[in-house]
Design an enzyme around this catalytic site. Structure first.
Site, mmCIF file in Angstrom:
data_model
loop_
_atom_site.group_PDB
_atom_site.id
_atom_site.type_symbol
_atom_site.label_atom_id
_atom_site.label_comp_id
_atom_site.label_asym_id
_atom_site.label_seq_id
_atom_site.Cartn_x
_atom_site.Cartn_y
_atom_site.Cartn_z
ATOM 1 N N ASP A 125 6.365 40.220 -22.507
ATOM 2 C CA ASP A 125 6.587 38.803 -22.813
ATOM 3 C C ASP A 125 7.324 38.706 -24.136
ATOM 4 O OD1 ASP A 125 5.123 36.112 -21.515
ATOM 5 O OD2 ASP A 125 5.865 35.850 -23.564
ATOM 6 N N LYS A 166 8.473 29.802 0.747
ATOM 7 C CA LYS A 166 7.708 29.268 -0.380
ATOM 8 C C LYS A 166 7.907 27.753 -0.521
ATOM 9 C CE LYS A 166 5.783 28.612 -4.319
ATOM 10 N NZ LYS A 166 4.565 28.994 -4.933
ATOM 11 N N ASN A 208 4.962 24.739 0.341
ATOM 12 C CA ASN A 208 4.494 23.758 -0.642
ATOM 13 C C ASN A 208 4.876 22.330 -0.234
ATOM 14 O OD1 ASN A 208 3.098 25.473 -2.229
ATOM 15 N ND2 ASN A 208 4.501 25.436 -3.967
ATOM 16 N N GLY A 258 -6.791 10.786 -2.389
ATOM 17 C CA GLY A 258 -7.164 10.663 -3.798
ATOM 18 C C GLY A 258 -6.065 10.013 -4.616
ATOM 19 N N GLY A 318 -0.832 16.873 -8.311
ATOM 20 C CA GLY A 318 -0.141 17.208 -9.554
ATOM 21 C C GLY A 318 -0.025 18.708 -9.658
ATOM 22 N N CYS A 360 3.210 23.274 -9.558
ATOM 23 C CA CYS A 360 4.001 23.700 -8.392
ATOM 24 C C CYS A 360 4.467 22.562 -7.500
ATOM 25 C CB CYS A 360 3.199 24.685 -7.557
ATOM 26 S SG CYS A 360 2.975 26.256 -8.358
ATOM 27 N N LYS A 391 7.127 19.940 -8.758
ATOM 28 C CA LYS A 391 8.381 20.641 -9.081
ATOM 29 C C LYS A 391 9.057 21.183 -7.819
ATOM 30 C CE LYS A 391 7.782 25.037 -10.747
ATOM 31 N NZ LYS A 391 8.514 26.081 -10.076
HETATM 32 C C1 UDX Z 1 -0.296 25.026 -5.134
HETATM 33 C C2 UDX Z 1 -0.286 25.778 -3.794
HETATM 34 O O1 UDX Z 1 -1.540 25.574 -3.124
HETATM 35 C C3 UDX Z 1 0.010 27.252 -4.013
HETATM 36 O O2 UDX Z 1 0.097 27.920 -2.756
HETATM 37 C C4 UDX Z 1 1.345 27.360 -4.743
HETATM 38 O O3 UDX Z 1 1.725 28.661 -4.941
HETATM 39 C C5 UDX Z 1 1.279 26.611 -6.053
HETATM 40 O O4 UDX Z 1 0.938 25.236 -5.782
HETATM 41 P P1 UDX Z 1 -1.953 24.652 -7.149
HETATM 42 O O5 UDX Z 1 -0.845 23.965 -7.866
HETATM 43 O O6 UDX Z 1 -2.805 25.585 -7.938
HETATM 44 O O7 UDX Z 1 -1.366 25.492 -5.925
HETATM 45 O O8 UDX Z 1 -2.886 23.497 -6.563
HETATM 46 P P2 UDX Z 1 -3.630 23.100 -5.207
HETATM 47 O O9 UDX Z 1 -5.050 23.530 -5.236
HETATM 48 O O10 UDX Z 1 -2.856 23.501 -4.040
HETATM 49 O O11 UDX Z 1 -3.644 21.490 -5.391
HETATM 50 C C6 UDX Z 1 -2.461 20.779 -5.734
HETATM 51 C C7 UDX Z 1 -2.748 19.317 -5.975
HETATM 52 O O12 UDX Z 1 -2.996 18.642 -4.764
HETATM 53 C C8 UDX Z 1 -3.959 19.013 -6.880
HETATM 54 O O13 UDX Z 1 -3.599 17.970 -7.774
HETATM 55 C C9 UDX Z 1 -5.024 18.541 -5.908
HETATM 56 O O14 UDX Z 1 -5.947 17.666 -6.509
HETATM 57 C C10 UDX Z 1 -4.179 17.849 -4.857
HETATM 58 N N1 UDX Z 1 -4.802 17.808 -3.529
HETATM 59 C C11 UDX Z 1 -5.025 18.948 -2.833
HETATM 60 C C12 UDX Z 1 -5.128 16.578 -2.961
HETATM 61 O O15 UDX Z 1 -4.917 15.511 -3.563
HETATM 62 N N2 UDX Z 1 -5.672 16.561 -1.705
HETATM 63 C C13 UDX Z 1 -5.907 17.694 -0.992
HETATM 64 O O16 UDX Z 1 -6.397 17.575 0.142
HETATM 65 C C14 UDX Z 1 -5.583 18.929 -1.576
#
Ligand code: UDX
Length: 462
Positions: free
Chosen positions: A64, A235, A239, A284, A288, A291, A294
Protein backbone atom coordinates in the site's frame (compact mmCIF):
# COMPACT_ATOMS: atom_id res chain seq x y z
CA UNK A 1 -11.89 -12.98 -30.04
CA UNK A 2 -10.07 -13.58 -26.82
CA UNK A 3 -7.94 -16.60 -26.10
CA UNK A 4 -10.44 -17.61 -23.46
CA UNK A 5 -13.14 -17.80 -26.08
CA UNK A 6 -10.99 -19.55 -28.60
CA UNK A 7 -10.18 -23.01 -27.40
CA UNK A 8 -9.73 -25.47 -24.63
CA UNK A 9 -7.25 -25.74 -21.82
CA UNK A 10 -5.81 -28.85 -20.30
CA UNK A 11 -7.89 -30.25 -17.50
CA UNK A 12 -10.91 -28.01 -17.97
CA UNK A 13 -14.03 -28.23 -20.07
CA UNK A 14 -15.70 -25.53 -22.12
CA UNK A 15 -19.29 -25.09 -23.16
CA UNK A 16 -19.89 -25.80 -26.80
CA UNK A 17 -20.31 -22.09 -27.57
CA UNK A 18 -16.80 -21.55 -26.27
CA UNK A 19 -17.93 -18.81 -23.88
CA UNK A 20 -18.78 -19.85 -20.32
CA UNK A 21 -17.31 -22.97 -18.93
CA UNK A 22 -17.67 -24.22 -15.43
CA UNK A 23 -14.72 -26.19 -14.15
CA UNK A 24 -15.64 -29.64 -13.03
CA UNK A 25 -15.65 -29.60 -9.22
CA UNK A 26 -14.48 -33.17 -8.95
CA UNK A 27 -11.55 -32.49 -11.26
CA UNK A 28 -10.26 -29.66 -9.10
CA UNK A 29 -7.20 -30.69 -7.13
CA UNK A 30 -7.92 -30.73 -3.40
CA UNK A 31 -4.59 -29.12 -2.59
CA UNK A 32 -2.21 -26.87 -4.45
CA UNK A 33 1.37 -25.83 -3.89
CA UNK A 34 1.50 -22.53 -2.01
CA UNK A 35 1.67 -19.58 -4.36
CA UNK A 36 3.63 -16.34 -3.99
CA UNK A 37 0.97 -13.67 -4.10
CA UNK A 38 1.18 -9.90 -4.18
CA UNK A 39 -1.75 -7.58 -3.49
CA UNK A 40 -1.64 -3.95 -4.60
CA UNK A 41 -3.91 -1.91 -2.33
CA UNK A 42 -4.49 -2.94 1.29
CA UNK A 43 -8.00 -1.49 1.43
CA UNK A 44 -11.11 -3.44 2.24
CA UNK A 45 -11.00 -5.83 -0.73
CA UNK A 46 -7.19 -6.14 -0.85
CA UNK A 47 -6.87 -6.88 2.82
CA UNK A 48 -9.62 -9.49 2.92
CA UNK A 49 -8.27 -11.12 -0.26
CA UNK A 50 -4.68 -11.15 1.01
CA UNK A 51 -5.48 -12.45 4.46
CA UNK A 52 -7.83 -15.16 3.14
CA UNK A 53 -5.28 -16.31 0.54
CA UNK A 54 -2.64 -16.48 3.29
CA UNK A 55 -5.06 -18.58 5.36
CA UNK A 56 -5.12 -21.05 2.44
CA UNK A 57 -1.37 -21.54 2.81
CA UNK A 58 -0.02 -18.97 0.36
CA UNK A 59 2.75 -16.44 0.96
CA UNK A 60 1.17 -13.01 0.57
CA UNK A 61 2.82 -9.60 0.26
CA UNK A 62 0.43 -6.67 0.59
CA UNK A 63 1.58 -3.36 -0.78
CA UNK A 64 0.00 0.00 0.00
CA UNK A 65 1.13 3.59 -0.54
CA UNK A 66 -0.21 4.74 2.84
CA UNK A 67 2.67 4.66 5.31
CA UNK A 68 0.37 4.85 8.34
CA UNK A 69 -1.66 1.89 7.12
CA UNK A 70 1.40 -0.25 6.39
CA UNK A 71 2.94 0.37 9.83
CA UNK A 72 -0.43 -0.26 11.52
CA UNK A 73 -0.72 -3.58 9.67
CA UNK A 74 2.85 -4.49 10.62
CA UNK A 75 1.92 -3.91 14.27
CA UNK A 76 -1.05 -6.24 13.78
CA UNK A 77 -3.69 -3.47 13.82
CA UNK A 78 -6.58 -3.89 11.39
CA UNK A 79 -7.56 -0.51 9.93
CA UNK A 80 -11.15 -1.57 9.05
CA UNK A 81 -14.03 -3.09 10.97
CA UNK A 82 -14.69 -6.55 9.54
CA UNK A 83 -15.70 -9.42 11.83
CA UNK A 84 -13.06 -12.16 12.00
CA UNK A 85 -10.41 -10.36 9.99
CA UNK A 86 -8.17 -9.51 12.96
CA UNK A 87 -8.09 -13.11 14.18
CA UNK A 88 -7.43 -14.56 10.73
CA UNK A 89 -4.68 -12.00 10.19
CA UNK A 90 -3.04 -12.86 13.51
CA UNK A 91 -3.37 -16.62 12.92
CA UNK A 92 -1.52 -16.39 9.60
CA UNK A 93 0.89 -13.53 10.27
CA UNK A 94 3.93 -15.63 9.34
CA UNK A 95 2.63 -15.77 5.76
CA UNK A 96 1.71 -12.08 5.54
CA UNK A 97 4.11 -9.24 4.74
CA UNK A 98 3.21 -5.56 4.40
CA UNK A 99 5.28 -3.15 2.38
CA UNK A 100 5.34 0.30 0.80
CA UNK A 101 7.68 -0.94 -1.91
CA UNK A 102 6.29 -2.26 -5.17
CA UNK A 103 9.77 -3.58 -6.04
CA UNK A 104 9.81 -5.69 -2.94
CA UNK A 105 6.29 -6.93 -3.57
CA UNK A 106 7.14 -7.91 -7.17
CA UNK A 107 10.27 -9.78 -6.01
CA UNK A 108 8.18 -11.77 -3.56
CA UNK A 109 5.26 -12.61 -5.84
CA UNK A 110 4.20 -14.21 -9.09
CA UNK A 111 0.45 -13.60 -9.02
CA UNK A 112 -0.35 -9.95 -8.35
CA UNK A 113 -3.89 -8.91 -7.40
CA UNK A 114 -4.88 -5.33 -8.13
CA UNK A 115 -7.29 -4.14 -5.45
CA UNK A 116 -7.13 -0.36 -5.71
CA UNK A 117 -10.13 1.98 -5.51
CA UNK A 118 -12.21 2.62 -8.61
CA UNK A 119 -14.46 5.41 -7.29
CA UNK A 120 -17.09 7.12 -9.43
CA UNK A 121 -16.14 10.27 -11.29
CA UNK A 122 -18.52 13.24 -11.71
CA UNK A 123 -19.81 11.66 -14.91
CA UNK A 124 -20.67 8.39 -13.16
CA UNK A 125 -17.89 6.53 -14.99
CA UNK A 126 -15.48 4.53 -12.86
CA UNK A 127 -12.23 6.37 -12.14
CA UNK A 128 -9.41 4.14 -13.37
CA UNK A 129 -6.60 6.54 -12.53
CA UNK A 130 -5.33 4.40 -9.66
CA UNK A 131 -5.24 1.34 -11.92
CA UNK A 132 -3.31 3.34 -14.51
CA UNK A 133 -0.87 4.58 -11.84
CA UNK A 134 -0.18 0.96 -10.95
CA UNK A 135 0.70 0.27 -14.62
CA UNK A 136 3.10 3.24 -14.64
CA UNK A 137 4.72 1.91 -11.49
CA UNK A 138 4.98 -1.58 -12.95
CA UNK A 139 6.80 -0.13 -15.96
CA UNK A 140 9.23 1.68 -13.66
CA UNK A 141 9.91 -1.34 -11.49
CA UNK A 142 10.08 -3.92 -14.24
CA UNK A 143 7.40 -6.53 -13.91
CA UNK A 144 8.15 -9.51 -16.14
CA UNK A 145 6.65 -12.59 -17.77
CA UNK A 146 6.70 -14.38 -14.43
CA UNK A 147 3.96 -12.02 -13.22
CA UNK A 148 0.24 -12.37 -13.74
CA UNK A 149 -1.89 -9.34 -12.92
CA UNK A 150 -5.29 -10.25 -11.52
CA UNK A 151 -7.95 -7.54 -11.46
CA UNK A 152 -9.97 -7.76 -8.23
CA UNK A 153 -11.23 -4.18 -8.31
CA UNK A 154 -14.57 -3.62 -9.98
CA UNK A 155 -13.77 -2.14 -13.36
CA UNK A 156 -15.90 -1.31 -16.41
CA UNK A 157 -16.21 -3.88 -19.13
CA UNK A 158 -13.33 -3.26 -21.53
CA UNK A 159 -10.80 -2.40 -18.84
CA UNK A 160 -8.93 -5.69 -19.24
CA UNK A 161 -8.48 -5.06 -22.97
CA UNK A 162 -7.31 -1.54 -22.18
CA UNK A 163 -4.86 -2.71 -19.53
CA UNK A 164 -3.45 -5.28 -21.92
CA UNK A 165 -2.89 -2.58 -24.56
CA UNK A 166 -1.32 -0.29 -21.95
CA UNK A 167 0.99 -3.09 -20.81
CA UNK A 168 2.11 -3.69 -24.37
CA UNK A 169 2.70 0.02 -24.93
CA UNK A 170 4.95 0.00 -21.85
CA UNK A 171 6.95 -3.00 -23.06
CA UNK A 172 5.24 -5.26 -20.55
CA UNK A 173 3.35 -7.36 -23.10
CA UNK A 174 4.58 -10.59 -21.51
CA UNK A 175 2.94 -9.84 -18.18
CA UNK A 176 -0.14 -12.03 -17.78
CA UNK A 177 -3.63 -10.76 -17.05
CA UNK A 178 -6.82 -12.21 -15.59
CA UNK A 179 -10.08 -10.81 -14.28
CA UNK A 180 -11.29 -12.23 -10.97
CA UNK A 181 -14.05 -9.96 -9.61
CA UNK A 182 -14.83 -9.85 -5.91
CA UNK A 183 -18.30 -10.56 -4.54
CA UNK A 184 -17.62 -9.71 -0.90
CA UNK A 185 -20.35 -8.41 1.37
CA UNK A 186 -19.07 -6.13 4.09
CA UNK A 187 -19.59 -7.76 7.47
CA UNK A 188 -19.47 -11.24 5.94
CA UNK A 189 -16.46 -10.83 3.67
CA UNK A 190 -14.33 -13.63 5.13
CA UNK A 191 -17.14 -16.16 4.77
CA UNK A 192 -17.92 -14.88 1.26
CA UNK A 193 -14.27 -15.35 0.28
CA UNK A 194 -13.78 -18.77 1.86
CA UNK A 195 -17.20 -20.21 0.95
CA UNK A 196 -18.13 -18.39 -2.26
CA UNK A 197 -21.27 -19.06 -4.30
CA UNK A 198 -18.97 -18.93 -7.30
CA UNK A 199 -15.54 -17.81 -8.41
CA UNK A 200 -15.36 -16.04 -11.77
CA UNK A 201 -12.11 -16.07 -13.73
CA UNK A 202 -11.69 -14.35 -17.10
CA UNK A 203 -8.49 -14.62 -19.10
CA UNK A 204 -6.83 -13.81 -22.42
CA UNK A 205 -4.46 -16.79 -22.15
CA UNK A 206 -5.78 -19.94 -20.47
CA UNK A 207 -2.60 -20.57 -18.46
CA UNK A 208 -3.16 -17.29 -16.62
CA UNK A 209 -6.74 -18.23 -15.72
CA UNK A 210 -5.51 -21.70 -14.67
CA UNK A 211 -3.04 -20.14 -12.23
CA UNK A 212 -5.79 -18.02 -10.66
CA UNK A 213 -8.26 -20.92 -10.57
CA UNK A 214 -5.67 -23.06 -8.78
CA UNK A 215 -5.58 -20.56 -5.90
CA UNK A 216 -9.21 -21.33 -5.16
CA UNK A 217 -8.91 -25.13 -5.47
CA UNK A 218 -8.90 -25.70 -1.67
CA UNK A 219 -12.32 -24.03 -1.47
CA UNK A 220 -13.93 -26.55 -3.85
CA UNK A 221 -16.01 -23.71 -5.17
CA UNK A 222 -17.87 -23.54 -8.46
CA UNK A 223 -15.59 -21.78 -10.89
CA UNK A 224 -16.86 -19.99 -13.97
CA UNK A 225 -14.09 -19.62 -16.56
CA UNK A 226 -14.72 -17.13 -19.32
CA UNK A 227 -13.34 -14.22 -21.31
CA UNK A 228 -12.16 -11.05 -19.59
CA UNK A 229 -15.10 -8.86 -20.75
CA UNK A 230 -17.65 -11.48 -19.63
CA UNK A 231 -16.01 -11.77 -16.20
CA UNK A 232 -16.09 -7.99 -15.86
CA UNK A 233 -19.76 -7.98 -16.84
CA UNK A 234 -20.76 -10.73 -14.38
CA UNK A 235 -19.78 -8.44 -11.53
CA UNK A 236 -21.72 -5.41 -12.77
CA UNK A 237 -24.76 -7.41 -13.81
CA UNK A 238 -24.92 -9.22 -10.44
CA UNK A 239 -24.80 -6.03 -8.41
CA UNK A 240 -27.25 -4.28 -10.73
CA UNK A 241 -29.70 -7.18 -10.45
CA UNK A 242 -29.53 -7.20 -6.64
CA UNK A 243 -30.04 -3.43 -6.57
CA UNK A 244 -33.01 -3.87 -8.90
CA UNK A 245 -34.54 -6.39 -6.50
CA UNK A 246 -34.24 -3.89 -3.64
CA UNK A 247 -35.73 -0.99 -5.59
CA UNK A 248 -38.50 -3.27 -6.81
CA UNK A 249 -39.51 -4.37 -3.31
CA UNK A 250 -39.25 -0.78 -2.10
CA UNK A 251 -41.73 0.30 -4.76
CA UNK A 252 -43.99 -2.62 -3.84
CA UNK A 253 -43.74 -1.37 -0.23
CA UNK A 254 -44.78 2.11 -1.28
CA UNK A 255 -47.81 0.71 -3.10
CA UNK A 256 -48.60 -1.49 -0.07
CA UNK A 257 -48.86 1.68 1.99
CA UNK A 258 -51.47 3.02 -0.43
CA UNK A 259 -53.57 -0.13 -0.55
CA UNK A 260 -53.25 -1.40 3.03
CA UNK A 261 -51.04 -4.45 2.38
CA UNK A 262 -48.00 -5.58 4.34
CA UNK A 263 -44.79 -5.77 2.28
CA UNK A 264 -43.11 -8.18 4.72
CA UNK A 265 -45.82 -10.77 4.04
CA UNK A 266 -45.85 -9.94 0.33
CA UNK A 267 -42.04 -10.45 0.15
CA UNK A 268 -42.33 -13.74 2.05
CA UNK A 269 -45.04 -14.95 -0.32
CA UNK A 270 -43.02 -13.90 -3.37
CA UNK A 271 -39.75 -15.33 -2.07
CA UNK A 272 -41.20 -18.82 -1.73
CA UNK A 273 -41.35 -18.98 -5.51
CA UNK A 274 -37.98 -20.57 -6.26
CA UNK A 275 -37.66 -18.54 -9.44
CA UNK A 276 -37.73 -15.38 -7.32
CA UNK A 277 -36.00 -16.47 -4.08
CA UNK A 278 -36.26 -14.77 -0.69
CA UNK A 279 -32.95 -12.83 -0.69
CA UNK A 280 -32.79 -9.08 -1.19
CA UNK A 281 -36.51 -8.51 -0.77
CA UNK A 282 -36.28 -6.49 2.43
CA UNK A 283 -37.99 -3.13 1.95
CA UNK A 284 -36.45 -0.19 3.74
CA UNK A 285 -34.83 3.21 3.37
CA UNK A 286 -32.83 2.21 0.33
CA UNK A 287 -29.49 0.63 -0.47
CA UNK A 288 -26.12 2.25 0.17
CA UNK A 289 -22.51 1.20 0.57
CA UNK A 290 -19.40 1.35 -1.51
CA UNK A 291 -20.59 -1.02 -4.23
CA UNK A 292 -24.23 -0.90 -5.23
CA UNK A 293 -24.68 2.84 -5.85
CA UNK A 294 -21.31 3.09 -7.62
CA UNK A 295 -21.63 -0.06 -9.70
CA UNK A 296 -25.22 0.54 -10.78
CA UNK A 297 -24.32 4.05 -11.91
CA UNK A 298 -21.19 2.79 -13.64
CA UNK A 299 -23.13 0.13 -15.56
CA UNK A 300 -25.75 2.67 -16.60
CA UNK A 301 -22.95 4.97 -17.72
CA UNK A 302 -21.11 2.17 -19.51
CA UNK A 303 -24.26 1.31 -21.44
CA UNK A 304 -24.85 5.00 -22.22
CA UNK A 305 -21.30 5.46 -23.47
CA UNK A 306 -21.84 2.63 -25.94
CA UNK A 307 -25.10 4.15 -27.14
CA UNK A 308 -27.60 2.14 -25.09
CA UNK A 309 -29.98 3.84 -22.68
CA UNK A 310 -30.38 1.47 -19.73
CA UNK A 311 -33.88 2.57 -18.78
CA UNK A 312 -34.43 0.04 -16.00
CA UNK A 313 -31.27 1.00 -14.11
CA UNK A 314 -32.12 4.69 -14.40
CA UNK A 315 -35.33 3.94 -12.48
CA UNK A 316 -33.56 1.68 -9.96
CA UNK A 317 -31.29 4.61 -9.04
CA UNK A 318 -34.12 7.15 -8.90
CA UNK A 319 -36.33 4.91 -6.75
CA UNK A 320 -33.43 4.47 -4.33
CA UNK A 321 -32.83 8.21 -4.05
CA UNK A 322 -36.50 8.89 -3.33
CA UNK A 323 -36.69 6.00 -0.86
CA UNK A 324 -34.01 7.56 1.34
CA UNK A 325 -36.21 10.66 1.71
CA UNK A 326 -39.60 9.04 2.32
CA UNK A 327 -39.05 8.95 6.07
CA UNK A 328 -39.08 12.76 6.10
CA UNK A 329 -42.69 12.79 4.89
CA UNK A 330 -43.65 10.11 7.39
CA UNK A 331 -42.25 12.28 10.18
CA UNK A 332 -44.03 15.35 8.83
CA UNK A 333 -47.30 13.44 8.78
CA UNK A 334 -47.01 12.78 12.52
CA UNK A 335 -45.22 15.91 13.70
CA UNK A 336 -46.77 18.50 11.42
CA UNK A 337 -43.58 20.52 11.23
CA UNK A 338 -40.04 19.31 11.65
CA UNK A 339 -38.60 22.68 12.58
CA UNK A 340 -37.24 22.66 16.11
CA UNK A 341 -38.25 19.02 16.65
CA UNK A 342 -35.77 16.57 18.09
CA UNK A 343 -35.39 13.41 16.02
CA UNK A 344 -33.22 10.44 17.01
CA UNK A 345 -31.52 8.48 14.22
CA UNK A 346 -30.68 4.97 15.39
CA UNK A 347 -27.90 3.41 13.31
CA UNK A 348 -25.84 5.29 10.74
CA UNK A 349 -23.68 2.79 8.85
CA UNK A 350 -25.07 1.71 5.47
CA UNK A 351 -25.88 -1.67 7.03
CA UNK A 352 -25.12 -3.48 10.32
CA UNK A 353 -21.70 -4.96 11.17
CA UNK A 354 -19.74 -2.32 9.33
CA UNK A 355 -18.42 1.17 10.04
CA UNK A 356 -18.76 2.07 6.37
CA UNK A 357 -20.71 5.27 5.80
CA UNK A 358 -20.26 5.46 2.04
CA UNK A 359 -23.60 6.31 0.40
CA UNK A 360 -25.38 5.48 3.67
CA UNK A 361 -29.08 6.37 3.64
CA UNK A 362 -28.54 8.03 7.03
CA UNK A 363 -26.46 10.75 5.37
CA UNK A 364 -29.28 11.84 3.06
CA UNK A 365 -31.85 11.54 5.83
CA UNK A 366 -29.79 13.52 8.35
CA UNK A 367 -29.02 16.26 5.83
CA UNK A 368 -32.70 16.52 4.82
CA UNK A 369 -33.80 16.76 8.43
CA UNK A 370 -31.14 19.38 9.22
CA UNK A 371 -32.42 21.38 6.22
CA UNK A 372 -35.91 21.26 7.77
CA UNK A 373 -34.52 22.82 10.95
CA UNK A 374 -34.74 19.58 12.95
CA UNK A 375 -32.38 18.84 15.84
CA UNK A 376 -30.89 15.51 14.81
CA UNK A 377 -29.32 13.27 17.47
CA UNK A 378 -27.64 10.15 16.13
CA UNK A 379 -26.34 6.94 17.63
CA UNK A 380 -24.44 4.11 15.98
CA UNK A 381 -22.57 1.33 17.81
CA UNK A 382 -19.51 1.74 15.59
CA UNK A 383 -19.71 5.05 13.74
CA UNK A 384 -18.89 7.97 16.02
CA UNK A 385 -18.74 11.73 15.41
CA UNK A 386 -21.70 11.92 13.00
CA UNK A 387 -21.30 15.71 13.06
CA UNK A 388 -18.16 15.26 10.96
CA UNK A 389 -20.31 13.63 8.28
CA UNK A 390 -23.34 15.91 8.33
CA UNK A 391 -22.68 19.25 9.96
CA UNK A 392 -24.72 19.91 13.09
CA UNK A 393 -25.79 16.33 13.83
CA UNK A 394 -25.38 15.61 17.54
CA UNK A 395 -23.60 12.50 18.73
CA UNK A 396 -25.29 10.29 21.32
CA UNK A 397 -23.39 7.63 23.25
CA UNK A 398 -26.27 5.19 23.46
CA UNK A 399 -29.75 4.48 22.12
CA UNK A 400 -31.08 5.77 25.45
CA UNK A 401 -29.20 9.07 25.13
CA UNK A 402 -30.36 9.54 21.54
CA UNK A 403 -34.01 8.84 22.26
CA UNK A 404 -34.37 10.75 25.57
CA UNK A 405 -36.57 13.77 24.99
CA UNK A 406 -36.98 13.01 21.28
CA UNK A 407 -40.16 13.83 19.38
CA UNK A 408 -39.55 10.84 17.13
CA UNK A 409 -37.05 8.03 16.62
CA UNK A 410 -36.05 6.51 13.29
CA UNK A 411 -34.44 3.08 13.06
CA UNK A 412 -32.06 3.55 10.12
CA UNK A 413 -29.64 0.61 10.46
CA UNK A 414 -30.82 -2.67 11.95
CA UNK A 415 -27.91 -3.36 14.33
CA UNK A 416 -28.94 -6.23 16.65
CA UNK A 417 -28.01 -4.17 19.71
CA UNK A 418 -30.45 -1.46 18.61
CA UNK A 419 -33.24 -3.83 17.57
CA UNK A 420 -32.96 -5.60 20.93
CA UNK A 421 -33.22 -2.37 22.95
CA UNK A 422 -35.61 -2.11 25.88
CA UNK A 423 -38.30 -0.39 23.84
CA UNK A 424 -40.73 -0.19 26.77
CA UNK A 425 -38.20 1.80 28.82
CA UNK A 426 -37.21 3.95 25.82
CA UNK A 427 -40.79 4.94 25.19
CA UNK A 428 -41.06 6.44 28.67
CA UNK A 429 -38.18 8.83 27.96
CA UNK A 430 -39.50 10.18 24.66
CA UNK A 431 -41.33 13.43 24.31
CA UNK A 432 -43.73 11.83 21.85
CA UNK A 433 -43.51 8.08 21.14
CA UNK A 434 -43.29 8.20 17.36
CA UNK A 435 -41.21 5.35 15.97
CA UNK A 436 -40.37 5.02 12.28
CA UNK A 437 -38.83 1.63 11.51
CA UNK A 438 -36.80 2.26 8.38
CA UNK A 439 -35.73 -1.39 8.09
CA UNK A 440 -38.92 -3.22 9.15
CA UNK A 441 -36.83 -4.82 11.86
CA UNK A 442 -39.31 -4.48 14.73
CA UNK A 443 -42.61 -6.21 15.43
CA UNK A 444 -45.34 -3.67 14.59
CA UNK A 445 -47.96 -5.19 16.93
CA UNK A 446 -45.53 -5.36 19.83
CA UNK A 447 -44.42 -1.77 19.34
CA UNK A 448 -48.02 -0.54 19.17
CA UNK A 449 -48.81 -2.52 22.34
CA UNK A 450 -45.98 -0.66 24.03
CA UNK A 451 -47.72 2.58 23.12
CA UNK A 452 -45.65 3.64 20.12
CA UNK A 453 -47.09 5.35 17.10
CA UNK A 454 -45.27 2.84 14.92
CA UNK A 455 -44.74 3.05 11.21
CA UNK A 456 -42.58 0.76 9.11
CA UNK A 457 -41.96 0.82 5.36
CA UNK A 458 -44.92 -0.63 3.49
CA UNK A 459 -46.48 -2.21 6.58
CA UNK A 460 -49.78 -0.41 6.88
CA UNK A 461 -51.65 -3.66 6.53
CA UNK A 462 -50.40 -4.83 9.89
C1 UDX B 1 -22.64 -5.72 -2.09
C2 UDX B 1 -22.82 -7.09 -2.77
O1 UDX B 1 -23.72 -7.89 -1.99
C3 UDX B 1 -21.47 -7.76 -2.97
O2 UDX B 1 -21.65 -8.99 -3.68
C4 UDX B 1 -20.59 -6.82 -3.79
O3 UDX B 1 -19.37 -7.36 -4.07
C5 UDX B 1 -20.45 -5.50 -3.07
O4 UDX B 1 -21.76 -4.94 -2.86
P1 UDX B 1 -22.26 -4.79 0.35
O5 UDX B 1 -22.07 -3.44 -0.25
O6 UDX B 1 -21.33 -5.19 1.45
O7 UDX B 1 -22.14 -5.91 -0.79
O8 UDX B 1 -23.75 -4.82 0.92
P2 UDX B 1 -25.04 -5.76 0.93
O9 UDX B 1 -25.10 -6.57 2.17
O10 UDX B 1 -25.17 -6.48 -0.33
O11 UDX B 1 -26.18 -4.62 1.08
C6 UDX B 1 -26.20 -3.47 0.23
C7 UDX B 1 -27.27 -2.50 0.65
O12 UDX B 1 -28.55 -2.97 0.30
C8 UDX B 1 -27.34 -2.18 2.16
O13 UDX B 1 -27.53 -0.78 2.31
C9 UDX B 1 -28.56 -2.94 2.63
O14 UDX B 1 -29.16 -2.35 3.76
C10 UDX B 1 -29.45 -2.87 1.41
N1 UDX B 1 -30.41 -3.97 1.31
C11 UDX B 1 -29.99 -5.25 1.13
C12 UDX B 1 -31.78 -3.70 1.36
O15 UDX B 1 -32.20 -2.54 1.50
N2 UDX B 1 -32.66 -4.74 1.23
C13 UDX B 1 -32.26 -6.02 1.05
O16 UDX B 1 -33.13 -6.90 0.94
C14 UDX B 1 -30.88 -6.29 1.01
Amino acid sequence: MSAADAGTTAGASRHANGELREADRAAAPAETTPARIGVIGAGYVGLVTGVCLASLGNQVTLRDIDEGKVSALERGDVPIYEPGLDTLMADHRERLTYTLSLDHMLEQSDIVFIAVDTPPTYSGDADLSRVMTVLDELEATGADDRHILVMKSTVPVGTGERVRAELEARGLGKVGYASNPEFLKEGAAIEDFLAPDRVVVGDFEPQHGDAVEALYAPLEARVVRTSVPSAEMVKYASNAFLATKISFINEIANVCEEVGADVAVVAEGMGLDRRIGPAFLRAGVGFGGSCFPKDVTALKQLAGNSGYHFQLLTSVIEVNELQKRRVVNKLKKHLDTLEGRRVALLGLAFKPETDDMREASSLVLAARLMAEGTRVVAYDPVVTHPGDLVHGVLDAESVEAAVAGADAAVLVTEWTSIVESDWAALRETMSTPILIDGRNALDPAQMRDLGYVYEGIGRNGR
